[in-house]
Design an enzyme around this catalytic site. Structure first.
Site, PDB file in Angstrom:
ATOM      1  N   SER A  68       0.782  -1.242   0.000  1.00 40.49           N
ATOM      2  CA  SER A  68       0.000   0.000   0.000  1.00 40.49           C
ATOM      3  C   SER A  68       0.806   1.280   0.000  1.00 40.49           C
ATOM      4  O   SER A  68       0.227   2.364  -0.115  1.00 40.49           O
ATOM      5  CB  SER A  68      -0.966   0.001   1.187  1.00 40.49           C
ATOM      6  OG  SER A  68      -2.015  -0.914   0.949  1.00 40.49           O
ATOM      7  N   TYR A 102     -10.611   2.441   5.877  1.00 45.69           N
ATOM      8  CA  TYR A 102      -9.616   2.072   4.874  1.00 45.69           C
ATOM      9  C   TYR A 102     -10.204   1.100   3.859  1.00 45.69           C
ATOM     10  O   TYR A 102     -10.769   0.071   4.225  1.00 45.69           O
ATOM     11  CB  TYR A 102      -8.424   1.420   5.575  1.00 45.69           C
ATOM     12  CG  TYR A 102      -7.185   1.288   4.739  1.00 45.69           C
ATOM     13  CD1 TYR A 102      -6.287   2.341   4.626  1.00 45.69           C
ATOM     14  CD2 TYR A 102      -6.893   0.107   4.089  1.00 45.69           C
ATOM     15  CE1 TYR A 102      -5.128   2.219   3.886  1.00 45.69           C
ATOM     16  CE2 TYR A 102      -5.729  -0.034   3.341  1.00 45.69           C
ATOM     17  CZ  TYR A 102      -4.853   1.026   3.238  1.00 45.69           C
ATOM     18  OH  TYR A 102      -3.708   0.905   2.491  1.00 45.69           O
ATOM     19  N   SER A 103     -10.081   1.429   2.578  1.00 44.92           N
ATOM     20  CA  SER A 103     -10.609   0.570   1.518  1.00 44.92           C
ATOM     21  C   SER A 103      -9.755   0.701   0.262  1.00 44.92           C
ATOM     22  O   SER A 103      -9.623   1.799  -0.299  1.00 44.92           O
ATOM     23  CB  SER A 103     -12.062   0.941   1.191  1.00 44.92           C
ATOM     24  OG  SER A 103     -12.527   0.200   0.089  1.00 44.92           O
ATOM     25  N   ASN A 104      -9.181  -0.414  -0.187  1.00 40.49           N
ATOM     26  CA  ASN A 104      -8.397  -0.407  -1.429  1.00 40.49           C
ATOM     27  C   ASN A 104      -9.227   0.020  -2.631  1.00 40.49           C
ATOM     28  O   ASN A 104      -8.681   0.514  -3.626  1.00 40.49           O
ATOM     29  CB  ASN A 104      -7.811  -1.806  -1.665  1.00 40.49           C
ATOM     30  CG  ASN A 104      -6.681  -2.127  -0.708  1.00 40.49           C
ATOM     31  OD1 ASN A 104      -5.612  -1.527  -0.768  1.00 40.49           O
ATOM     32  ND2 ASN A 104      -6.905  -3.073   0.181  1.00 40.49           N
ATOM     33  N   GLY A 126       2.849  -0.700   3.936  1.00 45.98           N
ATOM     34  CA  GLY A 126       2.111  -1.598   3.065  1.00 45.98           C
ATOM     35  C   GLY A 126       2.287  -3.053   3.436  1.00 45.98           C
ATOM     36  O   GLY A 126       3.346  -3.466   3.902  1.00 45.98           O
TER      37      GLY A 126
END
Length: 355
Positions: free
Chosen positions: A72, A168-170, A310
């Site tokens: 990330s 939090y969201s990709n 990440g």
């Protein structure tokens, strides 16, 4: 005959410094196969560290400053590209996602006309996470198109209304990458390479090509448990496309230090956009705050450091830079599976920046 020169008695071996001791403990106590670090002080002097083994099968040494999957941290690169486009007048942070991707983002409680670009970058959009619906072992050999990742997320209802809370969201960064491609007419990887990687001379950083499963340069092997209580398996080779704009990059600790140092020094963004990036909201209970693809964490010696961090199957990276020019990044070759080990990686960064 030339007189011999007497050597002084050999000095006792120097005690490992705090960073080396922290890495040794990650291997010894937290069962990390390997740990690597790169530390730059405020005078620009850089030290690199290793602990453990680079390959459990052969016992090979850990390559100093070897390449790892940085997960990330990719989000910071994606956010920089978006904010550069903001500075160029091609994107507005407070425009809706629909301005750039009309009709694409629809679902239960989800409407792209109500979500702004700023909310994507800040994780305040309320969009559901696609990654929790993917099994690492099943997807490691599969190539995903970005739209497929978005489609997975849109099967599920919104986590919250836009702007209601941080989560939090990709999925947010998949959409940010799609916006970059729509606005520039070029692949995200090319824009990232042109605008950041080549510009800063990050010689060991790259966005893997479609179908590219290996790591190009010297690297420690990465190991992963899938499921979480399963055996540790070599996950070095994998298709990283499930990360895309949210997590696909490969880099080194030193290149990450160079990137975050340049970013905070204003070499990648105009002052106005850097200030936006550094405007944060609380993210959890540990003192972490989240800006636009950039986090701040408190230091035990006072102040904060700026970075991201990440996780991706096989590797975890943590680190960042301080406003006075210190930089540190730590990588381990398996994602920690308990809270103590997670904290020990963060502690290693703190020791590096506060030492």
């Amino acid at each position: 005959m030339t007189a011999g020169i007497l050597s002084p008695p050999s000095a006792p071996a120097a005690r490992p410094d705090a960073v080396q001791r922290a890495l040794n403990a990650l291997v010894r106590d937290d069962a990390m196969p390997a740990a690597l670090a790169s530390v730059k002080d405020r005078n620009g002097r850089t030290r690199t560290y290793t602990a453990g083994v680079g390959d459990l099968a052969t016992g090979s040494t850990v390559p100093r400053d070897g390449q790892v999957r940085i997960g990330s941290n990719t989000k910071s690169f994606t956010a920089v590209v978006v904010l550069q486009l903001v500075g160029e007048g091609k994107v507005d942070l407070d425009d809706s996602v629909d301005t750039y991707l009309p009709g694409l983002v629809r679902g239960e409680g989800i409407d792209g006309r109500r979500i702004t670009v700023r909310q994507l970058l800040q994780h305040t959009s309320g969009l559901p996470e696609y990654g929790i619906h993917l099994d690492d072992a099943k997807i490691r050999n599969r190539y995903f198109l970005p739209r497929e990742l978005l489609d997975i997320a849109l099967r599920y209802k919104a986590d919250a209304d836009p702007g209601e809370k941080w989560g939090y969201s990709n999925t947010n960064y998949v959409l940010a990458g799609l916006i970059v491609q729509k606005v520039t007419g070029r692949p995200l990887a090319e824009e990232m390479d042109r605008r950041i990687i080549k510009r800063l001379g990050l010689r060991h950083t790259y966005f893997p090509a479609p179908g590219e499963m290996t790591i190009r340069e010297r690297h420690p092997h990465g190991y992963h448990r899938s499921p979480a209580d399963g055996p540790l398996r070599d996950f070095t080779e994998m298709d990283p496309s499930a990360g895309w704009a949210a997590g696909q990059l490969i880099s080194t600790n030193s290149d990450l230090n160079r990137f975050f140092t340049a970013l905070l020094a204003g070499r990648l963004l105009p002052a106005e956009q850097l200030a936006e990036m550094r405007t944060t909201v609380p993210a959890g209970t540990s003192g972490l705050r989240y800006g636009l693809g950039l986090t701040s964490r408190p230091l035990s010696c006072g102040g904060v450091y700026w970075g991201h961090g990440g996780d991706i199957a096989g590797y975890e990276t943590r680190g960042g830079v301080t406003d006075d020019g210190r930089a540190a990044n730590v990588a381990v070759t398996s994602i920690p599976t308990d809270k103590a080990a997670v904290q020990h990686v963060k502690d290693a960064v703190d020791k590096a920046l506060c030492g």
